[in-house]
Enzyme design. Structure first.
Site, PDB file in Angstrom:
ATOM      1  N   LEU A   1       0.835  -1.218   0.000  1.00 51.73           N
ATOM      2  CA  LEU A   1       0.000   0.000   0.000  1.00 51.73           C
ATOM      3  C   LEU A   1       0.861   1.257   0.000  1.00 51.73           C
ATOM      4  CD1 LEU A   1      -2.463  -1.112   2.823  1.00 51.73           C
ATOM      5  CD2 LEU A   1      -3.003  -0.953   0.394  1.00 51.73           C
ATOM      6  N   GLY A   2       2.049   1.131   0.558  1.00 48.76           N
ATOM      7  CA  GLY A   2       2.931   2.295   0.629  1.00 48.76           C
ATOM      8  C   GLY A   2       4.264   1.885   1.234  1.00 48.76           C
ATOM      9  N   SER A   3       5.232   2.782   1.122  1.00 53.07           N
ATOM     10  CA  SER A   3       6.551   2.480   1.689  1.00 53.07           C
ATOM     11  C   SER A   3       7.030   3.656   2.513  1.00 53.07           C
ATOM     12  CB  SER A   3       7.581   2.267   0.572  1.00 53.07           C
ATOM     13  OG  SER A   3       7.177   1.200  -0.212  1.00 53.07           O
ATOM     14  N   GLY A   4       7.776   3.338   3.544  1.00 54.21           N
ATOM     15  CA  GLY A   4       8.386   4.388   4.357  1.00 54.21           C
ATOM     16  C   GLY A   4       9.884   4.194   4.353  1.00 54.21           C
TER      17      GLY A   4
ATOM     18  N   PHE B   1      11.678   2.821   6.586  1.00 51.75           N
ATOM     19  CA  PHE B   1      12.174   1.620   7.253  1.00 51.75           C
ATOM     20  C   PHE B   1      11.375   0.366   6.925  1.00 51.75           C
ATOM     21  CE2 PHE B   1      13.479   5.297   9.666  1.00 51.75           C
ATOM     22  CZ  PHE B   1      14.852   5.084   9.727  1.00 51.75           C
TER      23      PHE B   1
ATOM     24  N   LYS C   1       2.167  -2.981   8.881  1.00 43.47           N
ATOM     25  CA  LYS C   1       3.352  -2.121   8.709  1.00 43.47           C
ATOM     26  C   LYS C   1       4.570  -2.946   9.105  1.00 43.47           C
ATOM     27  CE  LYS C   1       5.057   2.467  10.057  1.00 43.47           C
ATOM     28  NZ  LYS C   1       4.663   3.798  10.513  1.00 43.47           N
TER      29      LYS C   1
ATOM     30  N   ASP D   1       5.306  14.986  12.937  1.00 38.78           N
ATOM     31  CA  ASP D   1       5.537  14.777  11.497  1.00 38.78           C
ATOM     32  C   ASP D   1       4.234  14.991  10.721  1.00 38.78           C
ATOM     33  OD1 ASP D   1       7.152  14.328   9.320  1.00 38.78           O
ATOM     34  OD2 ASP D   1       7.040  12.144   9.432  1.00 38.78           O
TER      35      ASP D   1
ATOM     36  N   LYS E   1       2.099  16.298   8.004  1.00 39.64           N
ATOM     37  CA  LYS E   1       2.323  16.764   6.628  1.00 39.64           C
ATOM     38  C   LYS E   1       1.285  16.056   5.758  1.00 39.64           C
ATOM     39  CE  LYS E   1       5.956  13.283   5.969  1.00 39.64           C
ATOM     40  NZ  LYS E   1       7.338  13.031   5.600  1.00 39.64           N
TER      41      LYS E   1
ATOM     42  N   ASP F   1       1.165   7.471  10.810  1.00 37.01           N
ATOM     43  CA  ASP F   1       2.621   7.544  11.000  1.00 37.01           C
ATOM     44  C   ASP F   1       3.038   8.247  12.294  1.00 37.01           C
ATOM     45  OD1 ASP F   1       5.282   7.312  10.780  1.00 37.01           O
ATOM     46  OD2 ASP F   1       5.516   8.485   8.945  1.00 37.01           O
TER      47      ASP F   1
ATOM     48  N   THR G   1      10.270  17.089   8.419  1.00 37.96           N
ATOM     49  CA  THR G   1      10.390  17.346   6.987  1.00 37.96           C
ATOM     50  C   THR G   1      10.485  18.864   6.821  1.00 37.96           C
ATOM     51  OG1 THR G   1       9.022  15.411   6.638  1.00 37.96           O
ATOM     52  CG2 THR G   1       9.241  16.903   4.774  1.00 37.96           C
TER      53      THR G   1
HETATM   54  P1  ATP Z   1       8.164   7.314   7.082  1.00 38.31           P
HETATM   55  O1  ATP Z   1       9.368   6.954   6.354  1.00 38.31           O
HETATM   56  O2  ATP Z   1       7.429   8.483   6.467  1.00 38.31           O
HETATM   57  O3  ATP Z   1       8.328   7.441   8.556  1.00 38.31           O
HETATM   58  P2  ATP Z   1       6.865   4.895   7.762  1.00 38.31           P
HETATM   59  O4  ATP Z   1       7.839   3.787   7.523  1.00 38.31           O
HETATM   60  O5  ATP Z   1       6.693   5.308   9.183  1.00 38.31           O
HETATM   61  O6  ATP Z   1       7.166   6.128   6.853  1.00 38.31           O
HETATM   62  P3  ATP Z   1       4.090   5.246   7.116  1.00 38.31           P
HETATM   63  O7  ATP Z   1       4.282   6.695   6.784  1.00 38.31           O
HETATM   64  O8  ATP Z   1       3.322   4.930   8.336  1.00 38.31           O
HETATM   65  O9  ATP Z   1       5.483   4.473   7.150  1.00 38.31           O
HETATM   66  O10 ATP Z   1       3.436   4.535   5.874  1.00 38.31           O
HETATM   67  C1  ATP Z   1       4.023   4.575   4.578  1.00 38.31           C
HETATM   68  C2  ATP Z   1       2.903   4.705   3.551  1.00 38.31           C
HETATM   69  O11 ATP Z   1       2.040   3.549   3.622  1.00 38.31           O
HETATM   70  C3  ATP Z   1       1.981   5.889   3.783  1.00 38.31           C
HETATM   71  O12 ATP Z   1       2.454   7.050   3.158  1.00 38.31           O
HETATM   72  C4  ATP Z   1       0.650   5.404   3.192  1.00 38.31           C
HETATM   73  O13 ATP Z   1       0.638   5.605   1.795  1.00 38.31           O
HETATM   74  C5  ATP Z   1       0.679   3.912   3.455  1.00 38.31           C
HETATM   75  N1  ATP Z   1      -0.064   3.579   4.694  1.00 38.31           N
HETATM   76  C6  ATP Z   1       0.383   3.747   5.959  1.00 38.31           C
HETATM   77  N2  ATP Z   1      -0.527   3.342   6.852  1.00 38.31           N
HETATM   78  C7  ATP Z   1      -1.581   2.899   6.139  1.00 38.31           C
HETATM   79  C8  ATP Z   1      -2.856   2.345   6.503  1.00 38.31           C
HETATM   80  N3  ATP Z   1      -3.185   2.159   7.780  1.00 38.31           N
HETATM   81  N4  ATP Z   1      -3.724   1.999   5.509  1.00 38.31           N
HETATM   82  C9  ATP Z   1      -3.362   2.195   4.209  1.00 38.31           C
HETATM   83  N5  ATP Z   1      -2.178   2.694   3.806  1.00 38.31           N
HETATM   84  C10 ATP Z   1      -1.291   3.057   4.752  1.00 38.31           C
END
Ligand code: ATP
Length: 361
Positions: A19-22, A24, A42, A139, A141, A161, A180
Site C-alpha cells: 500500500l505504501g513504503s516508508g 524503514f 506495517k 511529522d 504533513k 505515522d 520534513t
Molecule cells: P516514514 O518513512 O514516512 O516514517 P513509515 O515507515 O513510518 O514512513 P508510514 O508513513 O506509516 O510508514 O506509511 C508509509 C505509507 O504507507 C503511507 O504514506 C501510506 O501511503 C501507506 N499507509 C500507511 N498506513 C496505512 C494504513 N493504515 N492503511 C493504508 N495505507 C497506509
C-alpha cells in the site's frame, strides 16, 4: 522491554499488496485468516546489531506502539496487534482505503473554504485529542493525513505515522531534530525544548498550502527552506490568495508564530471564527471564499512527482547493488541485505534526521 506476539504473522494473516513504503519498511494489505477482515500491516525492519546503521532501533518502534495503543480516536489510525521476529516488527493497523486527503481534494473541480474546513476540523479534533494526552505527532504533513474511504459521503480523516511521535512527561525536557523541512517549526531547527505547539506550526503550513497551492517557506534547497522558516519569511501573495477569506489568513497567522507559547493550540483553533463562525456574516464569507484549485493541483502534482522520484531513485540504487552482488558472488550477500532497507539519503537530506537525533533529559 515490551514483548509482542511471537507467532509467525503469516500463519494468522494472508499478506497482500503493497500500500505504501516508508524509510524503514513497507505497509501492505493483510487479511486476517480467522475472520477474513482486511487490515494494513506495517513491516518495520530492525537494526541487525548495535553497530548497524540500517533499520530501526527496537526501542523507537516500542515507543510508536506504546503511543498508538494509548490513542483511540476516530481521526487517528488504530493499532490492533504487534508481531515480532528477529529481523522485523509487524504492526497490524486499521486499513485506510481513501488515500491521501490532498489527492482527494486535487481531483475536485473546486472547493469552498466551508468544505475545506470540514477536513481541517477533523484534523484539529484528532490533534487536540492527542495533545490532551500529552502526545505530539512531530511529522504532520499531507502524506500523513489520509481518508477512511473516499467514496463515503463524509469520509473520516485519519492521521497516520506516529514514528516520530513523543509523549511528554511533566518535568522532562524533550528535543528533536526530526521532521520534513517544509513543515517543521523554528524551535525544531533551533534544537530547543519542544512542546505540542510544534504540531500547530505544521498545521499552519498545511492550511496555507491547502488554500493557495503554495508552500510558505519552500526554498530551492532544504537549507534555504530552513533559513526562510527562521526568518519568518512568508507572505500572502495577492495573486495566490485572491479567493481567500481574511478569517483564513488570520487563522494561519496565529499558527505561524515563532514563539511557541504564543501559537494557537488545537483547542483554540477549534473555536477560531474561521472554523466555528460566530454569526451569519462569517458563515457567508467562508462560503464565498474558495481554495486556489488551479495552483493546488499543480502543487499536488509536483509533490507526487517528487515522492515517486524518491522511490525510483531508491529502487535504482537497490537494483544496481543486486547486479553488483551477482557479479561478485556470495561475499556481497551482507551488503545486499543491508541495502534493501537503505534510506533515501540522496533526495531527502533533512529526513536523515528522522527518528535519530532526539533526546529527553
Ligand atoms: P516514514 O518513512 O514516512 O516514517 P513509515 O515507515 O513510518 O514512513 P508510514 O508513513 O506509516 O510508514 O506509511 C508509509 C505509507 O504507507 C503511507 O504514506 C501510506 O501511503 C501507506 N499507509 C500507511 N498506513 C496505512 C494504513 N493504515 N492503511 C493504508 N495505507 C497506509
Amino acid at each position: 522491554m515490551a514483548v509482542f506476539k511471537l507467532d509467525n504473522v503469516e500463519d494468522l494473516y494472508e499478506i497482500g499488496n503493497v500500500l505504501g513504503s516508508g524509510h524503514f519498511g513497507q505497509v501492505r494489505e493483510v487479511r486476517e485468516r480467522a475472520t477474513g477482515v482486511l487490515w494494513a500491516g506495517k513491516f518495520l525492519k530492525l537494526k541487525k546489531g548495535a553497530g548497524s546503521r540500517l533499520g530501526l532501533e527496537r526501542k523507537s518502534v516500542e515507543k510508536e506502539v506504546e503511543i498508538l495503543q494509548s490513542l483511540q480516536h476516530q481521526n487517528i489510525m488504530a493499532l490492533k496487534d504487534v508481531f515480532e521476529s528477529r529481523a522485523e516488527l509487524v504492526l497490524i493497523i486499521e486499513l485506510i482505503k481513501g488515500g491521501e486527503l490532498f489527492d482527494f481534494i486535487a481531483e475536485k473541480e473546486n472547493l469552498t473554504e466551508t468544505e475545506a474546513i470540514e477536513f481541517m476540523k477533523q484534523i484539529l479534533e484528532g490533534v487536540s485529542y492527542m495533545h490532551q494526552k500529552n502526545v505530539a505527532h512531530f511529522d504532520l504533513k499531507p502524506e500523513n493525513i489520509m481518508l477512511s474511504d473516499k467514496r463515503a459521503p463524509n469520509p473520516d480523516i485519519k492521521i497516520i505515522d506516529f514514528g516520530m511521535a513523543h509523549r511528554f512527561i511533566q518535568g522532562e525536557e524533550y528535543k528533536s531534530l526530526g521532521g520534513t523541512p517544509q513543515y517543521i517549526a523554528p524551535e525544531i531547527i533551533n534544537y530547543e525544548p519542544l512542546s505540542t505547539a510544534a504540531d500547530m506550526w505544521s498545521i499552519g503550513v498545511i492550511t496555507y498550502i491547502l488554500l493557495s497551492g503554495l508552500s510558505p517557506f519552500q526554498g530551492e534547497t532544504d537549507e534555504e527552506t530552513l533559513r526562510n522558516i527562521m526568518a519568518m519569511n512568508y507572505e500572502f501573495e495577492p495573486h495566490y490568495f485572491s479567493q481567500t477569506s481574511n478569517m483564513a489568513k488570520d487563522f494561519i497567522q496565529k499558527l505561524l508564530v515563532k514563539d511557541q507559547s504564543e501559537r494557537m493550540t488545537a483547542e483554540e483553533c477549534l473555536v477560531h471564527p474561521w472554523i466555528k463562525p460566530l454569526n451569519r456574516t462569517q458563515i457567508a464569507k467562508r462560503n464565498r471564499s474558495s481554495i486556489n484549485m488551479k495552483n493546488f493541483k499543480k502543487f499536488n502534482a509536483r509533490r507526487k512527482w517528487k515522492m515517486s522520484f524518491n522511490m525510483v531513485s531508491a529502487c535504482n540504487r537497490f537494483c544496481r547493488l543486486q547486479l553488483l552482488c551477482k557479479a561478485h558472488g556470495p561475499e556481497q550477500q551482507e551488503l545486499r541485505d543491508c541495502e534493501s532497507d537503505q534510506e533515501d539519503t540522496g533526495t531527502k537530506p533533512a529526513s536523515l534526521l528522522r527518528r535519530r537525533l532526539s533526546s529527553s533529559s
